[in-house]
Design a protein around this motif. Structure first.
Motif, PDB file in Angstrom:
ATOM      1  N   CYS A   1      -3.146   1.341   4.437  1.00 23.94           N
ATOM      2  CA  CYS A   1      -4.478   0.771   4.313  1.00 23.94           C
ATOM      3  C   CYS A   1      -4.085  -0.554   5.219  1.00 23.94           C
ATOM      4  O   CYS A   1      -3.363  -1.367   5.164  1.00 23.94           O
ATOM      5  CB  CYS A   1      -5.200   0.471   2.999  1.00 23.94           C
ATOM      6  SG  CYS A   1      -5.421   1.855   2.114  1.00 23.94           S
TER       7      CYS A   1
ATOM      8  N   CYS B   1       0.723  -1.215   0.014  1.00 21.87           N
ATOM      9  CA  CYS B   1       0.073  -0.045  -0.049  1.00 21.87           C
ATOM     10  C   CYS B   1       0.815   1.237   0.027  1.00 21.87           C
ATOM     11  O   CYS B   1       1.654   1.284   0.918  1.00 21.87           O
ATOM     12  CB  CYS B   1      -0.884  -0.123   1.227  1.00 21.87           C
ATOM     13  SG  CYS B   1      -1.796   1.430   1.518  1.00 21.87           S
TER      14      CYS B   1
ATOM     15  N   HIS C   1      -0.297   4.249   0.577  1.00 18.45           N
ATOM     16  CA  HIS C   1      -0.862   5.439   1.157  1.00 18.45           C
ATOM     17  C   HIS C   1      -0.277   5.662   2.803  1.00 18.45           C
ATOM     18  O   HIS C   1       0.084   4.607   3.094  1.00 18.45           O
ATOM     19  CB  HIS C   1      -2.412   4.965   1.610  1.00 18.45           C
ATOM     20  CG  HIS C   1      -3.068   4.945   0.225  1.00 18.45           C
ATOM     21  ND1 HIS C   1      -3.606   3.485  -0.210  1.00 18.45           N
ATOM     22  CD2 HIS C   1      -3.507   5.744  -0.703  1.00 18.45           C
ATOM     23  CE1 HIS C   1      -4.134   3.768  -1.517  1.00 18.45           C
ATOM     24  NE2 HIS C   1      -4.158   5.142  -1.954  1.00 18.45           N
TER      25      HIS C   1
ATOM     26  N   CYS D   1      -7.510  -0.750  -1.945  1.00 14.88           N
ATOM     27  CA  CYS D   1      -6.091  -0.984  -1.946  1.00 14.88           C
ATOM     28  C   CYS D   1      -5.486  -2.260  -1.581  1.00 14.88           C
ATOM     29  O   CYS D   1      -4.240  -2.821  -1.935  1.00 14.88           O
ATOM     30  CB  CYS D   1      -5.734   0.236  -1.369  1.00 14.88           C
ATOM     31  SG  CYS D   1      -3.861   0.221  -1.189  1.00 14.88           S
TER      32      CYS D   1
ATOM     33  N   ALA E   1      -9.887  -0.118   4.084  1.00 19.90           N
ATOM     34  CA  ALA E   1      -8.877   0.186   3.012  1.00 19.90           C
ATOM     35  C   ALA E   1      -9.231   1.082   1.844  1.00 19.90           C
ATOM     36  O   ALA E   1     -10.919   1.217   1.738  1.00 19.90           O
ATOM     37  CB  ALA E   1      -8.304  -0.911   2.232  1.00 19.90           C
TER      38      ALA E   1
END
Length: 64
Positions: free
Chosen positions: A8, A2, A4, A34, A19
């Motif tokens: 997530c 991931c 992010h 994700c 997610a």
């Protein structure tokens, strides 16, 4: 993995449905998260390893 921040939750985590959505087709009734999960509008899930999680609600009740 991931990209992010914060990351997530994984598909094995309790909060896996949190997610972020990376692709969606509401007209077809599904969303790709994700973490690789596919969520369906009937609340069923398809995990990245191919296992399915049944819907948590029954079929919709239509008024007569």
């Amino acid at each position: 993995m991931c990209p992010h921040r914060p990351q997530c939750p994984s598909a094995d985590a309790r909060d896996r449905e949190a997610a972020l959505v990376v692709a969606f087709h509401p007209e077809q009734g599904w969303w790709l998260l994700c973490n690789g999960m596919v969520i369906f509008d009937d609340t069923g899930e398809l995990l990245p390893d191919g296992r399915s999680v049944p819907a948590r609600r029954g079929p919709s009740q239509q008024a007569a």
